[in-house]
Design a protein around this motif. Structure first.
Motif, PDB file in Angstrom:
ATOM      1  N   PRO A 135      16.401  41.283  48.574  1.00 36.29           N
ATOM      2  CA  PRO A 135      14.937  41.185  48.698  1.00 36.29           C
ATOM      3  C   PRO A 135      14.166  41.316  47.397  1.00 36.29           C
ATOM      4  N   SER A 136      14.812  41.735  46.318  1.00 36.62           N
ATOM      5  CA  SER A 136      14.200  41.763  44.995  1.00 36.62           C
ATOM      6  C   SER A 136      15.191  41.156  43.999  1.00 36.62           C
ATOM      7  N   PRO A 137      14.716  40.437  42.985  1.00 33.78           N
ATOM      8  CA  PRO A 137      15.622  39.853  41.982  1.00 33.78           C
ATOM      9  C   PRO A 137      16.075  40.846  40.917  1.00 33.78           C
ATOM     10  N   ILE A 138      15.689  42.121  41.010  1.00 33.04           N
ATOM     11  CA  ILE A 138      15.889  43.059  39.915  1.00 33.04           C
ATOM     12  C   ILE A 138      17.362  43.239  39.552  1.00 33.04           C
ATOM     13  N   ILE A 139      18.250  43.300  40.555  1.00 32.39           N
ATOM     14  CA  ILE A 139      19.673  43.459  40.251  1.00 32.39           C
ATOM     15  C   ILE A 139      20.242  42.167  39.682  1.00 32.39           C
ATOM     16  N   ALA A 140      19.914  41.042  40.310  1.00 36.25           N
ATOM     17  CA  ALA A 140      20.427  39.753  39.835  1.00 36.25           C
ATOM     18  C   ALA A 140      19.991  39.475  38.404  1.00 36.25           C
ATOM     19  N   ASP A 141      18.765  39.847  38.051  1.00 39.01           N
ATOM     20  CA  ASP A 141      18.270  39.604  36.699  1.00 39.01           C
ATOM     21  C   ASP A 141      19.050  40.408  35.662  1.00 39.01           C
ATOM     22  N   ILE A 142      19.544  41.571  36.045  1.00 38.87           N
ATOM     23  CA  ILE A 142      20.320  42.393  35.111  1.00 38.87           C
ATOM     24  C   ILE A 142      21.749  41.872  34.986  1.00 38.87           C
ATOM     25  N   VAL A 143      22.420  41.632  36.112  1.00 35.06           N
ATOM     26  CA  VAL A 143      23.865  41.344  36.052  1.00 35.06           C
ATOM     27  C   VAL A 143      24.161  39.940  35.530  1.00 35.06           C
ATOM     28  N   ARG A 144      23.194  39.047  35.518  1.00 35.40           N
ATOM     29  CA  ARG A 144      23.477  37.698  35.040  1.00 35.40           C
ATOM     30  C   ARG A 144      23.861  37.692  33.564  1.00 35.40           C
ATOM     31  N   ASP A 145      23.459  38.750  32.828  1.00 30.89           N
ATOM     32  CA  ASP A 145      23.790  38.837  31.404  1.00 30.89           C
ATOM     33  C   ASP A 145      24.980  39.755  31.129  1.00 30.89           C
ATOM     34  N   LEU A 146      25.586  40.308  32.186  1.00 28.96           N
ATOM     35  CA  LEU A 146      26.740  41.177  32.030  1.00 28.96           C
ATOM     36  C   LEU A 146      28.030  40.379  32.193  1.00 28.96           C
ATOM     37  N   GLU A 147      29.141  40.983  31.830  1.00 32.48           N
ATOM     38  CA  GLU A 147      30.433  40.284  31.847  1.00 32.48           C
ATOM     39  C   GLU A 147      31.288  40.796  32.994  1.00 32.48           C
ATOM     40  N   PRO A 148      31.514  39.993  34.043  1.00 32.23           N
ATOM     41  CA  PRO A 148      32.358  40.457  35.146  1.00 32.23           C
ATOM     42  C   PRO A 148      33.759  40.810  34.650  1.00 32.23           C
ATOM     43  N   ILE A 149      34.266  41.964  35.065  1.00 35.41           N
ATOM     44  CA  ILE A 149      35.619  42.368  34.662  1.00 35.41           C
ATOM     45  C   ILE A 149      36.550  42.450  35.864  1.00 35.41           C
ATOM     46  N   SER A 150      36.049  42.056  37.022  1.00 37.08           N
ATOM     47  CA  SER A 150      36.892  42.030  38.213  1.00 37.08           C
ATOM     48  C   SER A 150      36.279  41.085  39.221  1.00 37.08           C
ATOM     49  N   SER A 151      37.105  40.601  40.114  1.00 41.22           N
ATOM     50  CA  SER A 151      36.572  39.925  41.287  1.00 41.22           C
ATOM     51  C   SER A 151      36.014  40.980  42.231  1.00 41.22           C
ATOM     52  N   PRO A 152      35.084  40.615  43.092  1.00 38.39           N
ATOM     53  CA  PRO A 152      34.599  41.590  44.077  1.00 38.39           C
ATOM     54  C   PRO A 152      35.751  42.059  44.966  1.00 38.39           C
ATOM     55  N   ARG A 153      35.750  43.328  45.273  1.00 36.08           N
ATOM     56  CA  ARG A 153      36.747  43.892  46.187  1.00 36.08           C
ATOM     57  C   ARG A 153      36.066  44.365  47.458  1.00 36.08           C
ATOM     58  N   GLY A 154      36.668  44.043  48.579  1.00 34.81           N
ATOM     59  CA  GLY A 154      36.102  44.431  49.860  1.00 34.81           C
ATOM     60  C   GLY A 154      36.729  45.696  50.408  1.00 34.81           C
ATOM     61  N   PHE A 155      36.008  46.342  51.285  1.00 31.16           N
ATOM     62  CA  PHE A 155      36.491  47.508  52.007  1.00 31.16           C
ATOM     63  C   PHE A 155      35.857  47.468  53.386  1.00 31.16           C
ATOM     64  N   ARG A 156      36.683  47.551  54.418  1.00 31.94           N
ATOM     65  CA  ARG A 156      36.204  47.418  55.792  1.00 31.94           C
ATOM     66  C   ARG A 156      36.515  48.688  56.572  1.00 31.94           C
ATOM     67  N   VAL A 157      35.550  49.140  57.359  1.00 34.23           N
ATOM     68  CA  VAL A 157      35.723  50.324  58.196  1.00 34.23           C
ATOM     69  C   VAL A 157      35.344  49.936  59.620  1.00 34.23           C
ATOM     70  N   PRO A 158      36.325  49.761  60.503  1.00 34.87           N
ATOM     71  CA  PRO A 158      35.991  49.348  61.873  1.00 34.87           C
ATOM     72  C   PRO A 158      35.229  50.409  62.650  1.00 34.87           C
ATOM     73  N   GLU A 159      35.576  51.696  62.437  1.00 39.95           N
ATOM     74  CA  GLU A 159      34.886  52.741  63.180  1.00 39.95           C
ATOM     75  C   GLU A 159      34.922  54.047  62.395  1.00 39.95           C
ATOM     76  N   LEU A 160      33.878  54.831  62.586  1.00 45.66           N
ATOM     77  CA  LEU A 160      33.844  56.197  62.092  1.00 45.66           C
ATOM     78  C   LEU A 160      34.311  57.109  63.221  1.00 45.66           C
ATOM     79  N   TYR A 161      35.053  58.150  62.881  1.00 44.04           N
ATOM     80  CA  TYR A 161      35.527  59.078  63.901  1.00 44.04           C
ATOM     81  C   TYR A 161      35.177  60.497  63.498  1.00 44.04           C
ATOM     82  N   CYS A 162      35.016  61.331  64.500  1.00 47.56           N
ATOM     83  CA  CYS A 162      34.816  62.755  64.282  1.00 47.56           C
ATOM     84  C   CYS A 162      35.639  63.487  65.336  1.00 47.56           C
ATOM     85  N   HIS A 163      36.726  64.108  64.896  1.00 47.07           N
ATOM     86  CA  HIS A 163      37.613  64.794  65.831  1.00 47.07           C
ATOM     87  C   HIS A 163      36.940  66.037  66.402  1.00 47.07           C
ATOM     88  N   ARG A 164      37.461  66.494  67.533  1.00 50.08           N
ATOM     89  CA  ARG A 164      36.901  67.637  68.238  1.00 50.08           C
ATOM     90  C   ARG A 164      37.950  68.745  68.356  1.00 50.08           C
TER      91      ARG A 164
END
Length: 489
Positions: free
Chosen positions: A277-306
């Motif tokens: 919703p704002s270009p502020i992050i995109a405006d900064i990172v366009r001049d930076l040098e990527p050192i990795s591909s994006p990495r994903g992390f998925r969490v199907p559910e949060l649990y809280c034991h009893r």
């Protein structure tokens, strides 16, 4: 198979942050503390295979930092020596659908990756004379007395010699093995009736990319603490967060619950950043040098034991950290709750040393659950705003639409005024520095809800057909949590 002798020993299952803090506490009360970890430990700061979430942003809240600094005095100096920057005096930029807040960060907190933090804390624990590590060993079960009433150790298997099993005896076993914990299964096999955990079926996704900051843009590291552009449930947009870690490295995170996962393809990731919703992050990172591909992390559910509600619990066994309850990582509460739990353990050990208490382990679990509950409730309240997120559990207050609407209106009121005092309370509660009672009370709720048409409609709906005062109704509808799990103000 061989057995090691029991000489006032405690065993910690898992060598992550919860395990390291637990071992530090135990080292003051046991002659020997053994950390059994399934991974090998890296020879430099790096991500262990057993911590797939470690690539993504990590932080302590103020409370978590305070406890960690007490257990490991001056640990932030170690982080600084490894290239971690300070946040002091840098700009915070926070934006949601209600407005924007911008200001200077007024605390000297150190920014870090999980790998560097764990490296520094593990080095501190390795220096404790009565703590040992047993890496690359899987704990395959609990060893108990014949009646299964007491845990007397664990059975482990060397990952490099799969046929080699070892029984490790101990007076106390603490499971801090995180999301891979098998404790429920082990207890069930031993004949214990284990309640089903509370679940938040959240289907959340993270994608994080790291960038090198070129020398000519190093002023950015001195300028920014964090930029947080919050995604909105109504429009299905991603949250985007920009911050720095050690050695002139920036990281950008995209996040969303509800099964609409952010991309890990580099081009799609950069496009999604531009669509925030704002270009502020995109405006900064366009001049930076990527050192990795994006990495994903998925969490199907949060649990809280009893576990604390079990009618029977074996002596000589405890659990804390992610093995007990996990949280939505976007709120940055996990390591802080682990630190709070370690502090609770320390207090309970101190009480026991003053005079052995009956059913001590059950008491520890109940105290830890008192610290867990508000964090899990806050997660549920925030994430249930998103489509396709469902709560399945025993805490009726976790699923209340009223709580979600009130918390949203409170944030809107604080942002749109702006009401810095109210926003400070909201932030302190969400970072577990203050009891939720500071905002979940009739006086504050009436103040917030009376200030808007939406809030007044919500109040009218509560009062319809109910002859009690609105204060009485709010007292009943707002959840309550144990005050003892929070520091005195």
């Amino acid at each position: 198979m061989y057995t090691q002798p029991n000489e006032s020993k405690a065993i910690v299952i898992g060598g992550g942050m919860a395990g390291l803090m637990t071992a530090r506490v135990l080292s003051d009360y046991y002659e020997e503390v053994l950390i059994v970890e399934k991974d090998g430990f890296p020879e430099r700061p790096d991500i262990r295979p057993g911590t797939p979430q470690a690539f993504h942003p990590h932080r302590f809240t103020t409370r978590g930092k305070s406890i960690t600094d007490r257990l490991f005095p001056g640990y932030e100096h170690d982080l600084t020596a490894l290239g971690s920057p300070s946040s002091l005096g840098k700009t915070i930029y926070f934006m949601n659908q209600h407005g924007t807040l911008e200001g200077k960060y007024d605390r000297d907190d150190i920014k870090f990756s999980r790998a560097v933090l764990e490296w520094a804390i593990r080095a501190r624990v390795k220096a404790i004379p009565n703590v040992r590590f047993l890496p690359r060993h899987d704990v395959t079960g609990l060893i108990t007395t014949p009646d299964h009433a007491a845990v007397t150790g664990v059975q482990a298997r060397d990952r490099d010699q799969s046929s080699q099993a070892v029984i490790l005896a101990a007076d106390l076993v603490i499971d801090t093995s995180g999301r891979s914990s098998k404790l429920s299964e082990w207890l069930t096999v031993l004949g214990y009736k284990v309640p089903q955990p509370d679940l938040l079926k959240v289907s959340l996704g993270y994608s994080t990319r790291r960038y090198k900051v070129p020398a000519h843009l190093s002023h950015l590291v001195d300028q920014w603490e964090v930029i947080n552009l919050q995604g909105q449930p109504a429009s299905n947009t991603y949250t985007g967060v920009f911050s720095f870690i050690e050695n002139q490295v920036a990281e950008v995170l995209l996040y969303r619950p509800g099964g609409n996962y952010p991309p890990t393809d580099p081009d799609e990731f950069e496009l999604a950043v531009k669509q925030l919703p704002s270009p502020i992050i995109a405006d900064i990172v366009r001049d930076l040098e990527p050192i990795s591909s994006p990495r994903g992390f998925r969490v199907p559910e949060l649990y809280c034991h009893r576990y604390e509600q079990m009618s029977r619990w074996p002596t000589g066994l405890l659990v804390l950290g992610d093995a007990y309850c996990i949280y939505d990582p976007i709120f940055g509460q996990g390591m802080t709750v682990a630190a709070v739990s370690a502090e609770i353990l320390e207090s309970c050990l101190r009480d026991r040393a003053a005079g052995l208490q009956a059913d001590w382990e059950h008491g520890v679990l109940r105290h830890i659950k008192d610290a867990i509950e508000p964090a899990f409730w806050l997660n549920c309240t925030a994430d249930l705003r998103w489509a396709n997120v469902e709560y399945e559990g025993y805490d009726a207050s976790a699923g209340h639409a009223f709580s979600r609407e009130y918390m949203e209106l409170l944030l809107k009121h604080a942002m749109s005024k702006p009401d810095w005092q109210l926003y400070g309370l909201y932030w302190a509660v969400n970072t577990l520095s203050l009891s939720p009672r500071h905002i979940l009370n009739p006086h504050t709720a009436l103040h917030v809800l009376s200030a808007s048409d939406e809030g007044q409609r919500l109040l009218a709906g509560l009062q319809e057909g109910d002859g009690r005062s609105i204060e009485e109704i709010l007292e009943e509808r707002l959840p309550r949590f144990a005050e003892s799990s929070f520091p005195e103000v």
